[in-house]
Design a protein around this motif. Structure first.
Motif, PDB file in Angstrom:
ATOM      1  N   LYS A   3       0.826  -1.215   0.000  1.00 36.21           N
ATOM      2  CA  LYS A   3       0.000   0.000   0.000  1.00 36.21           C
ATOM      3  C   LYS A   3       0.858   1.263   0.000  1.00 36.21           C
ATOM      4  CE  LYS A   3      -3.803   2.185   2.488  1.00 36.21           C
ATOM      5  NZ  LYS A   3      -4.724   2.090   3.636  1.00 36.21           N
ATOM      6  N   LYS A   4       1.910   1.279   0.818  1.00 36.72           N
ATOM      7  CA  LYS A   4       2.788   2.461   0.891  1.00 36.72           C
ATOM      8  C   LYS A   4       3.429   2.749  -0.448  1.00 36.72           C
ATOM      9  CE  LYS A   4       6.978   4.161   3.119  1.00 36.72           C
ATOM     10  NZ  LYS A   4       8.064   3.852   4.060  1.00 36.72           N
ATOM     11  N   HIS A   5       3.923   1.688  -1.096  1.00 41.16           N
ATOM     12  CA  HIS A   5       4.569   1.861  -2.390  1.00 41.16           C
ATOM     13  C   HIS A   5       3.565   2.317  -3.437  1.00 41.16           C
ATOM     14  CE1 HIS A   5       7.693  -1.289  -0.912  1.00 41.16           C
ATOM     15  NE2 HIS A   5       7.949  -0.067  -0.458  1.00 41.16           N
ATOM     16  N   ASP A 431      20.111  -4.337  -6.649  1.00 39.15           N
ATOM     17  CA  ASP A 431      18.951  -4.994  -6.031  1.00 39.15           C
ATOM     18  C   ASP A 431      17.702  -4.135  -6.164  1.00 39.15           C
ATOM     19  OD1 ASP A 431      20.635  -7.039  -5.323  1.00 39.15           O
ATOM     20  OD2 ASP A 431      20.940  -6.332  -3.256  1.00 39.15           O
ATOM     21  N   MET A 432      17.851  -2.821  -5.893  1.00 43.55           N
ATOM     22  CA  MET A 432      16.702  -1.918  -5.967  1.00 43.55           C
ATOM     23  C   MET A 432      16.197  -1.783  -7.395  1.00 43.55           C
ATOM     24  SD  MET A 432      16.009  -0.935  -2.882  1.00 43.55           S
ATOM     25  CE  MET A 432      15.218   0.677  -2.813  1.00 43.55           C
ATOM     26  N   SER A 433      17.107  -1.873  -8.359  1.00 48.32           N
ATOM     27  CA  SER A 433      16.691  -1.806  -9.758  1.00 48.32           C
ATOM     28  C   SER A 433      15.808  -2.995 -10.113  1.00 48.32           C
ATOM     29  CB  SER A 433      17.929  -1.775 -10.666  1.00 48.32           C
ATOM     30  OG  SER A 433      17.553  -1.799 -12.032  1.00 48.32           O
ATOM     31  N   GLN A 434      16.199  -4.173  -9.627  1.00 46.65           N
ATOM     32  CA  GLN A 434      15.383  -5.361  -9.882  1.00 46.65           C
ATOM     33  C   GLN A 434      14.037  -5.260  -9.185  1.00 46.65           C
ATOM     34  OE1 GLN A 434      15.963  -7.960 -11.916  1.00 46.65           O
ATOM     35  NE2 GLN A 434      17.838  -6.893 -12.581  1.00 46.65           N
ATOM     36  N   GLN A 438      10.312  -5.128 -10.875  1.00 52.76           N
ATOM     37  CA  GLN A 438       9.314  -6.118 -10.501  1.00 52.76           C
ATOM     38  C   GLN A 438       8.102  -5.499  -9.817  1.00 52.76           C
ATOM     39  OE1 GLN A 438      11.504  -8.901  -8.111  1.00 52.76           O
ATOM     40  NE2 GLN A 438      12.871  -9.525  -9.800  1.00 52.76           N
ATOM     41  N   GLY A 439       8.166  -4.173  -9.549  1.00 52.09           N
ATOM     42  CA  GLY A 439       7.024  -3.470  -8.974  1.00 52.09           C
ATOM     43  C   GLY A 439       6.926  -3.528  -7.479  1.00 52.09           C
ATOM     44  N   TYR A 440       8.008  -3.945  -6.792  1.00 53.96           N
ATOM     45  CA  TYR A 440       7.961  -4.038  -5.342  1.00 53.96           C
ATOM     46  C   TYR A 440       8.272  -2.708  -4.644  1.00 53.96           C
ATOM     47  CZ  TYR A 440       7.623  -9.080  -5.810  1.00 53.96           C
ATOM     48  OH  TYR A 440       7.202 -10.351  -6.127  1.00 53.96           O
ATOM     49  N   ILE A 441       8.956  -1.830  -5.327  1.00 45.48           N
ATOM     50  CA  ILE A 441       9.260  -0.518  -4.748  1.00 45.48           C
ATOM     51  C   ILE A 441       8.884   0.561  -5.746  1.00 45.48           C
ATOM     52  CG2 ILE A 441      11.178  -1.396  -3.354  1.00 45.48           C
ATOM     53  CD1 ILE A 441      13.068  -0.103  -5.412  1.00 45.48           C
ATOM     54  N   TYR A 446      13.793   3.948  -5.742  1.00 48.83           N
ATOM     55  CA  TYR A 446      14.909   3.546  -6.601  1.00 48.83           C
ATOM     56  C   TYR A 446      15.806   4.739  -6.939  1.00 48.83           C
ATOM     57  CZ  TYR A 446      17.604   2.453 -10.723  1.00 48.83           C
ATOM     58  OH  TYR A 446      18.639   2.318 -11.600  1.00 48.83           O
ATOM     59  N   LEU A 447      15.149   5.876  -7.287  1.00 45.47           N
ATOM     60  CA  LEU A 447      15.936   7.062  -7.652  1.00 45.47           C
ATOM     61  C   LEU A 447      16.740   7.574  -6.458  1.00 45.47           C
ATOM     62  CD1 LEU A 447      13.476   9.035  -9.954  1.00 45.47           C
ATOM     63  CD2 LEU A 447      15.441   7.654 -10.620  1.00 45.47           C
ATOM     64  N   SER A 448      16.195   7.424  -5.269  1.00 45.11           N
ATOM     65  CA  SER A 448      16.924   7.826  -4.071  1.00 45.11           C
ATOM     66  C   SER A 448      18.189   6.983  -3.921  1.00 45.11           C
ATOM     67  CB  SER A 448      16.037   7.682  -2.841  1.00 45.11           C
ATOM     68  OG  SER A 448      16.752   8.027  -1.675  1.00 45.11           O
ATOM     69  N   THR A 449      18.062   5.696  -4.172  1.00 49.20           N
ATOM     70  CA  THR A 449      19.229   4.807  -4.119  1.00 49.20           C
ATOM     71  C   THR A 449      20.230   5.167  -5.207  1.00 49.20           C
ATOM     72  OG1 THR A 449      17.829   3.031  -3.264  1.00 49.20           O
ATOM     73  CG2 THR A 449      19.967   2.402  -4.187  1.00 49.20           C
TER      74      THR A 449
END
Length: 482
Positions: A3-5, A431-434, A438-441, A446-449
């Motif tokens: 929900k947060k994402h 990892d964050m790119s994957q 995949q729609g988990y984040i 991702y851009l913050s990372t």
């Protein structure tokens, strides 16, 4: 999707359409910059101070050549004063030609030849033809000539050293300016992330239904506007500094506010091996070498200024007008303090007269004794100052070594930290790119990372630059040779 994402991703879509455009629709344009080596070489070649020092070094070399000529074999020919008289009885010509040769390096060894010539329409008479050889027995001339030559050599050496030090300083200036640009890039990345986060918060406030006149809405809006202004101001400053920097390097670079910031970060800076300051010869430390040279050359000058001297000369005069014969001539001259003495003898040869001709001279200057005593005291005080300067330079060396070693320890720690952090953020970004794909984040996460990764890339490059600057600092504190 959690929900947060989902809320964050929805917010991104909303404020992108509202005009804040935190996420660009297409990749930012990249700027093509020359490789760092080419930039550095061009920067150094365009350095006006280095060009002036090169010219100064050439002038110093010419001055040294002139000094060698002045202290080498010298010969001069002179006609003397030539007088031509005309009258009803005819014309009369008189002249006093001479030749003089000297070799200052050989105790002021000199040879002099001269004569008197009188000629009229019926006769030519040559008289007082003399040949003389002179040399210093006790004199400061030999040491003085040596000092003059050493000073000339020193001028050439110091001119070369200034070129070397300026080249190192120019390289340090280049990398210092380049690091400032990287610091600006890093600052903009941070400001953009702040703007990005505040825009998310502002859109969330909009979704929650706050009215435009409410303080919460207005504060959030003003925060976004302020962030935008900070980013724009920082971008304008970066563009100005970058264009000026590359112009100094001899390149015209066009940069706009939409440029991909990471394209301004050089990727070809190689890691250098930090130099060990303790491996340098202590005597080559600039301050010590200079202080020792000053003491050495001044000690030689003080030694050369003797309060006594003695010189001798010998020669042969043909048809001496004083004795009406040929004469063998000899003389001595000397001084002790304020007393100057001179004596000479001319012995007739091959004539009726056998009586020699003697010459004497004496000069007394009492104040010279008093001044010599004062000069001696001044020299002792000056020597004491010079020895203190050497001690001070040695103390400065010890402090500088500790300072540079501590600085190197810090830089190496920063290097290890930067490499470790970069490795961690590279793994995290992958990892964050994957997860994003995949729609988990959310894209925001991702851009913050990605921003964190870019910031750490800049930190590593900055550390590489710091180590280059450190090496320049070490080198600049020493001379290449005595």
């Amino acid at each position: 999707m959690k929900k947060k994402h989902l809320i964050l991703f929805t917010s991104v879509l909303l404020f992108s359409a509202s005009g804040f455009a935190a996420i660009p629709e297409k990749a930012a344009p990249q700027v093509s910059i020359p490789d760092t080596t080419s930039l550095l070489l061009s920067y150094v070649e365009n350095d006006s101070e280095l060009k002036n020092l090169t010219i100064a070094a050439k002038k110093a070399a010419l001055s040294y050549d002139a000094t060698l000529i002045d202290n080498g074999f010298d010969i001069s020919l002179s006609t003397g004063t030539v007088t031509l008289q005309t009258s009803d009885d005819g014309s009369k010509l008189t002249a006093k030609p001479s030749v003089k040769a000297s070799l200052p390096q050989a105790s002021n060894l000199s040879f002099t030849g001269q004569t008197n010539i009188a000629s009229n329409s019926s006769d030519t008479k040559v008289s007082d033809t003399s040949l003389s050889l002179g040399v210093d027995i006790i004199s400061s001339s030999t040491l003085t000539n040596k000092i003059t030559k050493l000073k000339a050599e020193r001028s050439v050496k110091e001119a070369q050293r200034k070129i070397e030090k300026r080249a190192v300083a120019a390289e340090k200036e280049f990398y210092t300016e380049l690091k400032k640009l990287l610091t600006s890039v890093s600052s903009i990345i941070s400001k953009r992330e702040t703007l990005y986060s505040d825009e998310i918060d502002f859109e969330a406030i909009k979704i929650q239904g706050y009215s435009k006149s409410s303080s919460t809405y207005r504060q959030a809006e003003l925060k976004v506007i302020s962030d935008q202004h900070d980013v724009e101001s920082a971008m304008h400053s970066l563009i100005y500094s970058s264009v000026v920097f590359y112009k100094k390097c001899g390149f015209d670079i066009q940069i706009d506010e939409y440029v991909d910031l990471m394209s301004l970060v050089p990727s070809d800076i190689e890691a250098v091996e930090p130099v060990d300051v303790s491996g340098y010869d202590k005597e080559l430390y600039t301050e010590i070498e200079s202080a020792v040279w000053t003491y050495t050359i001044n000690s030689m000058e003080r030694s050369s200024k003797k309060t006594y001297s003695l010189s001798a000369n010998a020669g042969y005069t043909f048809d001496n007008s004083n004795t009406k014969t040929d004469t063998v001539d000899a003389g001595l001259s000397g001084s002790i303090g304020g007393v100057s003495l001179g004596a000479g003898v001319s012995m007739p040869v091959g004539g009726d007269s056998t009586s020699p001709s003697f010459t004497f001279s004496a000069t007394l200057t009492p104040n010279t004794f008093r001044k010599n005593n004062i000069t001696k005291q001044q020299n002792e005080l000056t020597e004491e100052q010079e020895l203190l300067a050497i001690q001070s330079a040695e103390d400065a060396y010890e402090t500088k070594v500790v300072e540079l070693q501590q600085k190197l320890d810090t830089l190496l720690w920063e290097k290890r930290t930067a490499e470790t952090n970069l490795s961690m953020y590279e793994d995290l970004e992958r990892d964050m790119s994957q997860l994003f794909k995949q729609g988990y984040i959310s894209e925001t996460e991702y851009l913050s990372t990605k921003n964190d990764l870019n910031s750490n890339i800049i930190k590593k490059v900055s550390n590489l630059i710091d180590l280059i600057i450190y090496n320049d600092d070490v080198i600049s504190n020493f001379v290449s040779e005595k």
